[in-house]
Design a protein around this motif. Structure first.
Motif, PDB file in Angstrom:
ATOM      1  N   VAL A 109      -8.762 -11.565  13.737  1.00 31.98           N
ATOM      2  CA  VAL A 109      -9.245 -11.550  12.477  1.00 31.98           C
ATOM      3  C   VAL A 109      -9.325  -9.895  11.966  1.00 31.98           C
ATOM      4  O   VAL A 109      -9.081  -9.657  10.725  1.00 31.98           O
ATOM      5  CB  VAL A 109     -10.774 -11.847  12.460  1.00 31.98           C
ATOM      6  CG1 VAL A 109     -11.533 -11.608  11.150  1.00 31.98           C
ATOM      7  CG2 VAL A 109     -10.747 -13.389  12.535  1.00 31.98           C
ATOM      8  N   GLU A 110      -9.670  -9.152  12.935  1.00 34.94           N
ATOM      9  CA  GLU A 110      -9.675  -7.509  12.856  1.00 34.94           C
ATOM     10  C   GLU A 110      -8.122  -7.133  12.076  1.00 34.94           C
ATOM     11  O   GLU A 110      -8.016  -6.375  11.284  1.00 34.94           O
ATOM     12  CB  GLU A 110     -10.037  -6.915  13.867  1.00 34.94           C
ATOM     13  CG  GLU A 110     -11.489  -6.981  14.196  1.00 34.94           C
ATOM     14  CD  GLU A 110     -12.411  -6.516  12.923  1.00 34.94           C
ATOM     15  OE1 GLU A 110     -12.203  -5.390  12.327  1.00 34.94           O
ATOM     16  OE2 GLU A 110     -13.419  -7.435  12.581  1.00 34.94           O
ATOM     17  N   PHE A 111      -7.128  -7.626  12.703  1.00 34.62           N
ATOM     18  CA  PHE A 111      -6.021  -7.008  12.284  1.00 34.62           C
ATOM     19  C   PHE A 111      -5.552  -7.613  11.085  1.00 34.62           C
ATOM     20  O   PHE A 111      -4.706  -6.843  10.096  1.00 34.62           O
ATOM     21  CB  PHE A 111      -4.793  -7.673  13.590  1.00 34.62           C
ATOM     22  CG  PHE A 111      -4.610  -6.522  14.614  1.00 34.62           C
ATOM     23  CD1 PHE A 111      -3.909  -5.446  14.591  1.00 34.62           C
ATOM     24  CD2 PHE A 111      -5.135  -6.926  15.871  1.00 34.62           C
ATOM     25  CE1 PHE A 111      -3.894  -4.565  15.446  1.00 34.62           C
ATOM     26  CE2 PHE A 111      -5.045  -5.944  16.673  1.00 34.62           C
ATOM     27  CZ  PHE A 111      -4.280  -4.920  16.838  1.00 34.62           C
ATOM     28  N   THR A 112      -5.631  -8.868  10.519  1.00 40.06           N
ATOM     29  CA  THR A 112      -5.320  -9.268   9.485  1.00 40.06           C
ATOM     30  C   THR A 112      -6.206  -8.731   8.317  1.00 40.06           C
ATOM     31  O   THR A 112      -5.883  -8.670   7.355  1.00 40.06           O
ATOM     32  CB  THR A 112      -5.511 -10.819   9.384  1.00 40.06           C
ATOM     33  OG1 THR A 112      -6.864 -11.227   9.841  1.00 40.06           O
ATOM     34  CG2 THR A 112      -4.595 -11.569  10.273  1.00 40.06           C
ATOM     35  N   SER A 113      -7.487  -8.733   8.658  1.00 39.61           N
ATOM     36  CA  SER A 113      -8.413  -8.168   7.457  1.00 39.61           C
ATOM     37  C   SER A 113      -8.207  -6.550   7.255  1.00 39.61           C
ATOM     38  O   SER A 113      -8.680  -6.062   6.154  1.00 39.61           O
ATOM     39  CB  SER A 113      -9.974  -8.298   7.918  1.00 39.61           C
ATOM     40  OG  SER A 113     -10.363  -7.684   8.969  1.00 39.61           O
ATOM     41  N   ASN A 114      -7.467  -5.916   8.152  1.00 43.73           N
ATOM     42  CA  ASN A 114      -7.267  -4.240   8.094  1.00 43.73           C
ATOM     43  C   ASN A 114      -5.716  -3.947   7.884  1.00 43.73           C
ATOM     44  O   ASN A 114      -5.466  -2.933   8.117  1.00 43.73           O
ATOM     45  CB  ASN A 114      -7.813  -3.732   8.987  1.00 43.73           C
ATOM     46  CG  ASN A 114      -9.387  -3.644   9.258  1.00 43.73           C
ATOM     47  OD1 ASN A 114      -9.938  -2.790   8.428  1.00 43.73           O
ATOM     48  ND2 ASN A 114      -9.892  -4.545  10.147  1.00 43.73           N
ATOM     49  N   ILE A 115      -4.970  -5.126   7.393  1.00 35.07           N
ATOM     50  CA  ILE A 115      -3.731  -4.763   7.378  1.00 35.07           C
ATOM     51  C   ILE A 115      -3.195  -3.793   6.352  1.00 35.07           C
ATOM     52  O   ILE A 115      -2.104  -2.958   6.439  1.00 35.07           O
ATOM     53  CB  ILE A 115      -2.796  -6.334   6.992  1.00 35.07           C
ATOM     54  CG1 ILE A 115      -1.355  -6.070   7.131  1.00 35.07           C
ATOM     55  CG2 ILE A 115      -3.165  -6.737   5.526  1.00 35.07           C
ATOM     56  CD1 ILE A 115      -0.972  -6.122   8.788  1.00 35.07           C
ATOM     57  N   ASP A 116      -4.029  -3.744   5.166  1.00 32.35           N
ATOM     58  CA  ASP A 116      -3.871  -2.563   4.314  1.00 32.35           C
ATOM     59  C   ASP A 116      -4.069  -1.253   4.934  1.00 32.35           C
ATOM     60  O   ASP A 116      -3.219  -0.218   4.534  1.00 32.35           O
ATOM     61  CB  ASP A 116      -4.797  -2.800   3.238  1.00 32.35           C
ATOM     62  CG  ASP A 116      -4.311  -3.954   2.072  1.00 32.35           C
ATOM     63  OD1 ASP A 116      -3.079  -4.252   2.205  1.00 32.35           O
ATOM     64  OD2 ASP A 116      -4.955  -4.357   1.458  1.00 32.35           O
ATOM     65  N   LEU A 117      -4.857  -1.161   5.688  1.00 30.85           N
ATOM     66  CA  LEU A 117      -5.242  -0.017   6.154  1.00 30.85           C
ATOM     67  C   LEU A 117      -4.096   0.461   7.331  1.00 30.85           C
ATOM     68  O   LEU A 117      -3.653   1.678   7.374  1.00 30.85           O
ATOM     69  CB  LEU A 117      -6.681   0.067   7.211  1.00 30.85           C
ATOM     70  CG  LEU A 117      -6.800   1.145   8.006  1.00 30.85           C
ATOM     71  CD1 LEU A 117      -7.002   2.632   7.299  1.00 30.85           C
ATOM     72  CD2 LEU A 117      -8.285   1.044   8.828  1.00 30.85           C
ATOM     73  N   ILE A 118      -3.644  -0.631   7.891  1.00 36.42           N
ATOM     74  CA  ILE A 118      -2.448  -0.288   8.935  1.00 36.42           C
ATOM     75  C   ILE A 118      -1.313   0.102   8.031  1.00 36.42           C
ATOM     76  O   ILE A 118      -0.273   1.024   8.543  1.00 36.42           O
ATOM     77  CB  ILE A 118      -2.113  -1.506   9.939  1.00 36.42           C
ATOM     78  CG1 ILE A 118      -3.311  -1.874  10.683  1.00 36.42           C
ATOM     79  CG2 ILE A 118      -1.091  -1.306  10.610  1.00 36.42           C
ATOM     80  CD1 ILE A 118      -3.231  -2.838  11.521  1.00 36.42           C
ATOM     81  N   ASP A 119      -0.913  -0.389   6.990  1.00 34.21           N
ATOM     82  CA  ASP A 119      -0.036  -0.267   6.268  1.00 34.21           C
ATOM     83  C   ASP A 119      -0.062   1.165   5.736  1.00 34.21           C
ATOM     84  O   ASP A 119       1.154   1.800   5.289  1.00 34.21           O
ATOM     85  CB  ASP A 119       0.249  -1.064   5.034  1.00 34.21           C
ATOM     86  CG  ASP A 119       1.477  -1.352   4.309  1.00 34.21           C
ATOM     87  OD1 ASP A 119       2.424  -1.193   5.134  1.00 34.21           O
ATOM     88  OD2 ASP A 119       1.567  -1.489   3.123  1.00 34.21           O
ATOM     89  N   LEU A 120      -1.001   1.858   5.585  1.00 30.41           N
ATOM     90  CA  LEU A 120      -1.168   3.130   4.980  1.00 30.41           C
ATOM     91  C   LEU A 120      -0.975   4.304   6.104  1.00 30.41           C
ATOM     92  O   LEU A 120      -0.986   5.378   5.753  1.00 30.41           O
ATOM     93  CB  LEU A 120      -2.406   3.506   4.365  1.00 30.41           C
ATOM     94  CG  LEU A 120      -2.780   2.632   2.866  1.00 30.41           C
ATOM     95  CD1 LEU A 120      -4.191   3.033   2.187  1.00 30.41           C
ATOM     96  CD2 LEU A 120      -1.578   3.325   1.848  1.00 30.41           C
TER      97      LEU A 120
END
Length: 694
Positions: free
Chosen positions: A176-187
């Protein structure tokens, strides 16, 4: 498992299994090998857990077994390619895989972030193997940055290989944490990061309650390639042994294909292959005990009576405790067997493939210090890319505006921290989310963020000195507002240490210094709007002056001649002054002006002068210099009494001119589209004097 594969001689068994399946590889053999890794769970713990919790565990057990027992089939060519090139050859991590089209598969060419989830409880792909490809492909941190690649990895302490994908606890937390923060990882800028999922101290205030996914938060920590090497622990001697095992596998596979495979393929028919699949041990364990069994009805009747007269046993019951102790003892014995078996496999493998004889037979020397897998090197395309990037960095330092300056400032202030979590990201969304335009493009913004990180890392001094240049075109109020948001965002991430506080004050000072400079610059550009063709806007007085000078109905429009050129003055003159101080004008025939305003189909003659050819040439070149003059001409067409507004002396306007001007104004009012269409035509006929009136 990898030691067992080496002891059996490599991938020739894969080819044999596919031949026994008549060209199809039965996935049940893979599942059986996996279950042999943990005999305690396969032979006892899983079944005993169902027995001890039979009242509640039945549905979950059946659901998992149906999933786990859905064995898949792969064709022989597909399975053989996977085993030879990935499991044994490990060619993916060294960019040696080549497609049938001749394209080399290189993981370094992936531009999207790569997320690696591994666990120390995984006995198939533990972290040293899951992260080994990073140390194989990259030599240092600069190599990762030059390929513009973002790698995020996380490690779990205990979850097994299968639990990474299907465990409910992992799904509620890490997934859940990875999927909900995918935009943060992408930046994230290029580099290696470690993600950790921790308990959220703010979970009690969560709108979804303490038990929701808000109970955790993900933090990202900057890591170096040396940190990854500490996990992988590269072992040159071990790599040499597996290199020899790969060579033995190739030899055995060639021997099998040459002398054995034709016989096996000739004897196996589709019927024989189907029978062998049905009689596989993992399938027969369920097939032999089903509703078709003659004892099934009797057992079903007994189960129904027991279920109706079910009585729970207390946990302090001596028989229950004895049962638990016996089960735990069996698990310990089976675990001990597994550990001794695995250790024996490791000793046999190292002794066999590490011997000088096997090394020499496989074409290698034990004295060689060369790596088992060569570094793939850099392609010519990549070298050209790096060269272009380095050449364009200095030019990109001063490109952009307020957004680029803000992103660069954030990286500068927090450059020494090396970590961030999703709470900072949410704070940033609160500050800037309401002002984000509807046409916001995350892809473009990601490129902007990554580019600013590269510029700051390459030359921090030049990047900071360029911030005032980036703020030149921004409004003073926007600069101050963005500076306030920036300070709130940085301080919301926690207490700043001395260096971060000093960096923040420097940024705020740069923003504040750029704001008044921006205002002064805009004022100066306003006062010189007439004299500068590229000025964005002009004051009302200047617009009126331009209207008076370029109006088609005016009878006194000065003609620029070489002898009339003057220097521009910094002060703004009134429209009346510009008319009064103009050189002796040459009247424009009124019928010509009226004709120009009403119709743009024909080219109107320019004003008469002593040097008509030079005047006409000057007017034609000057009419293209500024869009401000065209706007003034359009305004003049829409104004019926421009001569009166500009206070032009009556002696310069003949009666015929007044009559023609009134007729042109009437035509412009009744037909606005025609007036707009005639704007450019009219502006081209207007004559403009040189110097400050330009």
């Amino acid at each position: 498992m990898r030691y067992g594969g080496g002891l059996t001689g490599g991938s020739w068994l894969t080819a044999l299994t596919s031949d026994l399946g008549a060209g199809r590889f039965d996935g049940a053999w893979l599942v059986e090998n996996f279950e042999k890794l943990d005999p305690a769970n396969t032979w006892w713990a899983k079944n005993y857990h169902l027995y001890a919790n039979v009242d509640t565990e039945g549905p979950r057990y059946l659901e998992f077994e149906k999933y786990w027992g859905g064995y898949v089939f792969l064709n022989d060519v597909e399975m053989q390619y996977i085993v030879d090139n990935l499991f044994i050859g490990n060619r993916l991590s060294s960019a040696e895989l080549i497609t049938s089209d001749g394209l080399r598969i290189d993981l370094r060419n992936i531009r999207s972030p790569i997320v690696v989830f591994c666990s120390y409880g995984d006995n198939i792909t533990p972290p040293p193997q899951a992260l080994g490809w990073i140390t194989d492909l990259y030599r240092n941190d600069e190599d990762v940055a030059s390929h513009d690649q973002t790698i995020v990895y996380t490690t779990h302490e205990s979850i097994g290989h299968l639990g990474i994908f299907v465990s409910g606890k992992v799904g509620r937390k890490e997934h859940v944490e990875f999927t909900s923060n995918i935009d943060l990882i992408d930046l994230l800028p290029a580099g290696v990061y470690q993600a950790t999922v921790d308990d959220n101290p703010e979970a009690a205030q969560s709108a979804h309650g303490p038990g929701s996914h808000d109970g955790y938060f993900m933090a990202l920590h900057r890591r170096t390639l040396d940190d990854v090497r500490n996990i992988v622990k590269p072992d040159l001697a071990s790599d040499h042994r597996f290199r020899a095992a790969a060579r033995v596998s190739e030899t055995n596979l060639a021997l099998y294909k040459s002398f054995v495979q034709p016989w096996v393929q000739g004897m196996v028919t589709p019927e024989i292959a189907s029978m062998m699949q049905t009689l596989h041990p993992l399938r027969i364990s369920y097939e032999w005990w089903s509703s078709t069994n003659t004892l099934a009805p009797a057992v079903a009747d007994v189960a129904t009576r027991i279920r109706n007269d079910r009585r729970e046993v207390m946990s302090d019951n001596p028989l229950w405790q004895a049962q638990e102790n016996v089960s735990a003892m069996i698990v310990r014995l089976l675990d001990s067997y597994r550990d001794q078996r695995d250790q024996m496999y490791a000793w046999l493998f190292e002794g066999m493939y590490g011997s000088p004889l096997i090394q020499a037979l496989t074409g290698y020397s034990t004295e060689s210090n060369a790596p088992a897998r060569n570094h793939p090197g850099d392609s010519p395309e990549h070298l050209k890319f790096v060269e272009r990037e380095l050449a364009s960095i200095r030019d990109r330092m001063a490109e952009g505006g307020l957004l680029e300056a803000t992103v660069r400032a954030i990286f500068y202030i927090l450059r020494t921290r090396g970590e961030a979590d999703e709470r900072h990201f949410r704070h940033a969304l609160k500050f800037h989310g309401s002002r984000r335009p509807r046409d916001f493009d995350m892809t473009s913004f990601r490129a902007l963020v990554r580019d600013q990180a590269v510029l700051l890392a390459h030359d921090m001094k030049t990047a900071m000195e360029a911030i005032p240049t980036l703020l030149q075109r921004a409004k003073a109020d926007d600069i101050r507002e963005r500076a306030q948001d920036l300070e709130r965002l940085v301080r919301s991430s926690g207490t700043l240490h001395a260096e971060e506080e000093a960096s923040l004050q420097r940024i705020l000072s740069l923003f504040e210094q750029s704001a008044p400079a921006n205002v002064a610059e805009k004022t100066e550009s306003d006062t010189t709007a007439i004299a500068t063709p590229k000025a964005r806007s002009a004051s009302p007085e200047m617009k009126a002056a331009q209207s008076a000078e370029s109006a088609p109905t005016a009878s006194a429009v000065p003609v620029a001649t070489p002898g009339q050129t003057k220097k521009a003055r910094p002060s703004v003159r009134k429209p009346s002054d510009s008319v009064k101080k103009a050189p002796a004008p040459t009247p424009v025939p009124a019928p010509v002006a009226a004709k120009t305003a009403s119709s743009s189909m024909k080219k109107a003659p320019t004003s008469a002068s002593k040097t008509p050819s030079s005047s006409k040439k000057t007017v034609s070149s000057r009419s293209k210099a500024s869009s401000s003059i065209e706007q003034a001409a359009a305004s003049a067409i829409k104004t019926p009494s421009l001569a009166k507004k500009a206070k032009i002396p009556a002696t310069t306007v003949s009666s015929t001119t007044k009559k023609s001007a009134a007729q042109a104004s009437k035509t412009a009012q009744t037909s606005q589209p025609a007036a707009r269409k005639g704007t450019r035509k009219t502006s081209k006929t207007a004559t403009v004097k040189k110097g400050s009136d330009k």
